[in-house]
Structures are given as C-alpha cells and as structure tokens.
Motif scaffolding. Structure first.
Motif, PDB file in Angstrom:
ATOM      1  N   LEU A  65       9.029 -11.931   6.111  1.00 48.88           N
ATOM      2  CA  LEU A  65       8.175 -13.109   5.952  1.00 48.88           C
ATOM      3  C   LEU A  65       7.343 -13.333   7.221  1.00 48.88           C
ATOM      4  O   LEU A  65       6.160 -13.661   7.142  1.00 48.88           O
ATOM      5  CB  LEU A  65       9.017 -14.344   5.626  1.00 48.88           C
ATOM      6  N   LEU A  66       7.965 -13.128   8.380  1.00 50.13           N
ATOM      7  CA  LEU A  66       7.233 -13.214   9.644  1.00 50.13           C
ATOM      8  C   LEU A  66       6.145 -12.140   9.694  1.00 50.13           C
ATOM      9  O   LEU A  66       5.027 -12.401  10.155  1.00 50.13           O
ATOM     10  CB  LEU A  66       8.192 -13.063  10.825  1.00 50.13           C
ATOM     11  N   ASN A  67       6.452 -10.956   9.206  1.00 53.21           N
ATOM     12  CA  ASN A  67       5.476  -9.878   9.158  1.00 53.21           C
ATOM     13  C   ASN A  67       4.279 -10.276   8.291  1.00 53.21           C
ATOM     14  O   ASN A  67       3.130 -10.073   8.677  1.00 53.21           O
ATOM     15  CB  ASN A  67       6.133  -8.605   8.627  1.00 53.21           C
ATOM     16  N   ILE A  68       4.556 -10.854   7.132  1.00 53.26           N
ATOM     17  CA  ILE A  68       3.480 -11.298   6.238  1.00 53.26           C
ATOM     18  C   ILE A  68       2.636 -12.373   6.922  1.00 53.26           C
ATOM     19  O   ILE A  68       1.401 -12.332   6.874  1.00 53.26           O
ATOM     20  CB  ILE A  68       4.073 -11.794   4.904  1.00 53.26           C
TER      21      ILE A  68
ATOM     22  N   ALA B 229      16.293  -4.992  10.831  1.00 55.48           N
ATOM     23  CA  ALA B 229      16.541  -6.379  10.425  1.00 55.48           C
ATOM     24  C   ALA B 229      17.156  -6.436   9.037  1.00 55.48           C
ATOM     25  O   ALA B 229      16.696  -5.774   8.115  1.00 55.48           O
ATOM     26  CB  ALA B 229      15.237  -7.163  10.453  1.00 55.48           C
ATOM     27  N   ARG B 230      18.190  -7.227   8.901  1.00 54.78           N
ATOM     28  CA  ARG B 230      18.878  -7.359   7.619  1.00 54.78           C
ATOM     29  C   ARG B 230      18.413  -8.590   6.845  1.00 54.78           C
ATOM     30  O   ARG B 230      18.748  -8.747   5.690  1.00 54.78           O
ATOM     31  CB  ARG B 230      20.384  -7.455   7.841  1.00 54.78           C
ATOM     32  N   SER B 231      17.676  -9.456   7.485  1.00 52.85           N
ATOM     33  CA  SER B 231      17.277 -10.717   6.887  1.00 52.85           C
ATOM     34  C   SER B 231      15.846 -10.656   6.343  1.00 52.85           C
ATOM     35  O   SER B 231      15.011  -9.897   6.839  1.00 52.85           O
ATOM     36  CB  SER B 231      17.369 -11.822   7.937  1.00 52.85           C
TER      37      SER B 231
ATOM     38  N   GLU C 113      12.975  -5.514  -2.523  1.00 50.75           N
ATOM     39  CA  GLU C 113      14.101  -4.579  -2.413  1.00 50.75           C
ATOM     40  C   GLU C 113      15.269  -5.202  -1.661  1.00 50.75           C
ATOM     41  O   GLU C 113      16.423  -5.004  -2.022  1.00 50.75           O
ATOM     42  CB  GLU C 113      13.649  -3.281  -1.734  1.00 50.75           C
ATOM     43  N   LEU C 114      14.961  -5.948  -0.618  1.00 51.38           N
ATOM     44  CA  LEU C 114      16.015  -6.607   0.149  1.00 51.38           C
ATOM     45  C   LEU C 114      16.719  -7.669  -0.697  1.00 51.38           C
ATOM     46  O   LEU C 114      17.941  -7.803  -0.636  1.00 51.38           O
ATOM     47  CB  LEU C 114      15.420  -7.228   1.412  1.00 51.38           C
ATOM     48  N   LYS C 115      15.965  -8.390  -1.498  1.00 48.84           N
ATOM     49  CA  LYS C 115      16.572  -9.373  -2.405  1.00 48.84           C
ATOM     50  C   LYS C 115      17.498  -8.689  -3.400  1.00 48.84           C
ATOM     51  O   LYS C 115      18.588  -9.183  -3.687  1.00 48.84           O
ATOM     52  CB  LYS C 115      15.484 -10.152  -3.157  1.00 48.84           C
ATOM     53  N   LYS C 116      17.075  -7.534  -3.921  1.00 51.82           N
ATOM     54  CA  LYS C 116      17.939  -6.783  -4.846  1.00 51.82           C
ATOM     55  C   LYS C 116      19.235  -6.377  -4.164  1.00 51.82           C
ATOM     56  O   LYS C 116      20.316  -6.513  -4.732  1.00 51.82           O
ATOM     57  CB  LYS C 116      17.222  -5.525  -5.361  1.00 51.82           C
ATOM     58  N   LEU C 117      19.131  -5.873  -2.937  1.00 51.30           N
ATOM     59  CA  LEU C 117      20.319  -5.463  -2.189  1.00 51.30           C
ATOM     60  C   LEU C 117      21.251  -6.637  -1.933  1.00 51.30           C
ATOM     61  O   LEU C 117      22.474  -6.515  -2.053  1.00 51.30           O
ATOM     62  CB  LEU C 117      19.939  -4.826  -0.856  1.00 51.30           C
ATOM     63  N   ASN C 118      20.687  -7.786  -1.575  1.00 49.74           N
ATOM     64  CA  ASN C 118      21.495  -8.965  -1.278  1.00 49.74           C
ATOM     65  C   ASN C 118      22.192  -9.494  -2.532  1.00 49.74           C
ATOM     66  O   ASN C 118      23.275 -10.049  -2.439  1.00 49.74           O
ATOM     67  CB  ASN C 118      20.649 -10.061  -0.652  1.00 49.74           C
ATOM     68  N   HIS C 119      21.586  -9.305  -3.688  1.00 48.86           N
ATOM     69  CA  HIS C 119      22.235  -9.732  -4.926  1.00 48.86           C
ATOM     70  C   HIS C 119      23.367  -8.783  -5.336  1.00 48.86           C
ATOM     71  O   HIS C 119      24.281  -9.183  -6.029  1.00 48.86           O
ATOM     72  CB  HIS C 119      21.212  -9.855  -6.065  1.00 48.86           C
ATOM     73  N   LEU C 120      23.280  -7.536  -4.894  1.00 50.09           N
ATOM     74  CA  LEU C 120      24.303  -6.556  -5.250  1.00 50.09           C
ATOM     75  C   LEU C 120      25.552  -6.698  -4.376  1.00 50.09           C
ATOM     76  O   LEU C 120      26.623  -6.259  -4.760  1.00 50.09           O
ATOM     77  CB  LEU C 120      23.752  -5.145  -5.138  1.00 50.09           C
ATOM     78  N   THR C 121      25.365  -7.244  -3.177  1.00 52.03           N
ATOM     79  CA  THR C 121      26.510  -7.335  -2.255  1.00 52.03           C
ATOM     80  C   THR C 121      27.156  -8.695  -2.281  1.00 52.03           C
ATOM     81  O   THR C 121      26.740  -9.627  -2.799  1.00 52.03           O
ATOM     82  CB  THR C 121      26.089  -7.008  -0.813  1.00 52.03           C
TER      83      THR C 121
ATOM     84  N   ILE D 270       7.021  -5.486  -1.128  1.00 52.35           N
ATOM     85  CA  ILE D 270       7.976  -4.555  -1.753  1.00 52.35           C
ATOM     86  C   ILE D 270       9.303  -4.582  -0.994  1.00 52.35           C
ATOM     87  O   ILE D 270      10.378  -4.619  -1.595  1.00 52.35           O
ATOM     88  CB  ILE D 270       7.393  -3.123  -1.814  1.00 52.35           C
ATOM     89  N   ALA D 271       9.235  -4.585   0.335  1.00 47.30           N
ATOM     90  CA  ALA D 271      10.459  -4.634   1.144  1.00 47.30           C
ATOM     91  C   ALA D 271      11.243  -5.910   0.845  1.00 47.30           C
ATOM     92  O   ALA D 271      12.472  -5.874   0.717  1.00 47.30           O
ATOM     93  CB  ALA D 271      10.110  -4.551   2.629  1.00 47.30           C
ATOM     94  N   LEU D 272      10.548  -7.028   0.719  1.00 45.70           N
ATOM     95  CA  LEU D 272      11.227  -8.287   0.390  1.00 45.70           C
ATOM     96  C   LEU D 272      11.932  -8.203  -0.960  1.00 45.70           C
ATOM     97  O   LEU D 272      13.082  -8.624  -1.096  1.00 45.70           O
ATOM     98  CB  LEU D 272      10.221  -9.433   0.361  1.00 45.70           C
TER      99      LEU D 272
END
Length: 132
Positions: A80-83, A73-75, A124-132, A120-122
């Motif tokens: 959030l569903l997992n949490i 999943a990329r989103s 990290e994913l936010k960091k990745l989305n800000h970089l792209t 932590i995954a959230l």
C-alpha cells in the motif's frame, strides 16, 4: 531463503520485479550516474543545486532500501505504501514536468505497470493470509 518457499509464484514475481525497479532506480540514475533529469526534477523543491544533488543521492539510497524491503515484507502495508509512493511520484511529475509523459518508456507507463504489479502482489498476499 525459507521465506521465498511460502510465496505464490505470482507474488514472488511481483516482489522481484518491484524490488528490481526500486533498487535500479535508486542505484543507477540517482547514485551511480546522478541523472541531470533527477536533479532538475528535485530542483523544483530544492533550488540549491548542490543540495538537490545530495538529496538525490539520499533518495536513491532510500529507494534501494525500500526495494530490498519489498522482497521480504510480510504485511500488506508495504505494498500500500508502494502504491501511495508511485502515485505521489506520478502526480509530482505531472505537476512539474508533464512533458516527460511524451517520452518513450516514460513515468506514466513505468508507474502504471508498477502499480499493477503492486495490486497483484496485494491480491496474492491476501490469498496467502487467508490460507494460513
């Protein structure tokens, strides 16, 4: 495999650990072994034993699919569903089987760890989305 190259090491570790947990929890205690504890816990909602057994099987299949989905999943919504799912499961156990919290490696310690990995995954994913 190309998808895994675009991940931070922390995000990849979180994905693998979360996916493993969901796949294992779906496959072993729900499908392969049909744990009495799983059936008894679901029995609070489904009083017919055979139906509870069938529901445990299908819940296990859904958990396996969700675990695999966590890998790709990329989103952010999947984490959030997992949490939400982990929190709901924790509350369900607290309501119907609170004595389980006294066992070693109990639902509280497992779910808190998985919630932390999800957070932590959230991040990290936010960091990745800000970089792209």
């Amino acid at each position: 495999m190309r998808f895994f190259v675009n991940q931070t090491p922390s995000l990849l570790i979180c994905r693998l650990a979360l996916a493993f947990s969901w796949v294992y929890q779906g496959a072993v205690p729900k499908i392969a072994c049909q744990s009495k504890g799983e059936i008894d816990l679901l029995g609070h909602l489904i009083p017919v034993y055979q139906w509870a057994c069938e529901a445990v099987f299908w819940i296990g299949a859904a958990e396996i699919l969700f675990g695999l989905f966590l890998l790709v999943a990329r989103s952010q919504w999947v984490f959030l569903l997992n949490i939400a799912a982990l929190t709901g499961l924790l509350l369900f156990v607290a309501l119907f089987e609170p004595e389980l919290f006294t066992l070693p490696f109990n639902p509280l310690t497992l779910n808190i760890s998985l919630l932390a990995l999800s957070a932590i995954a959230l991040l990290e994913l936010k960091k990745l989305n800000h970089l792209t």
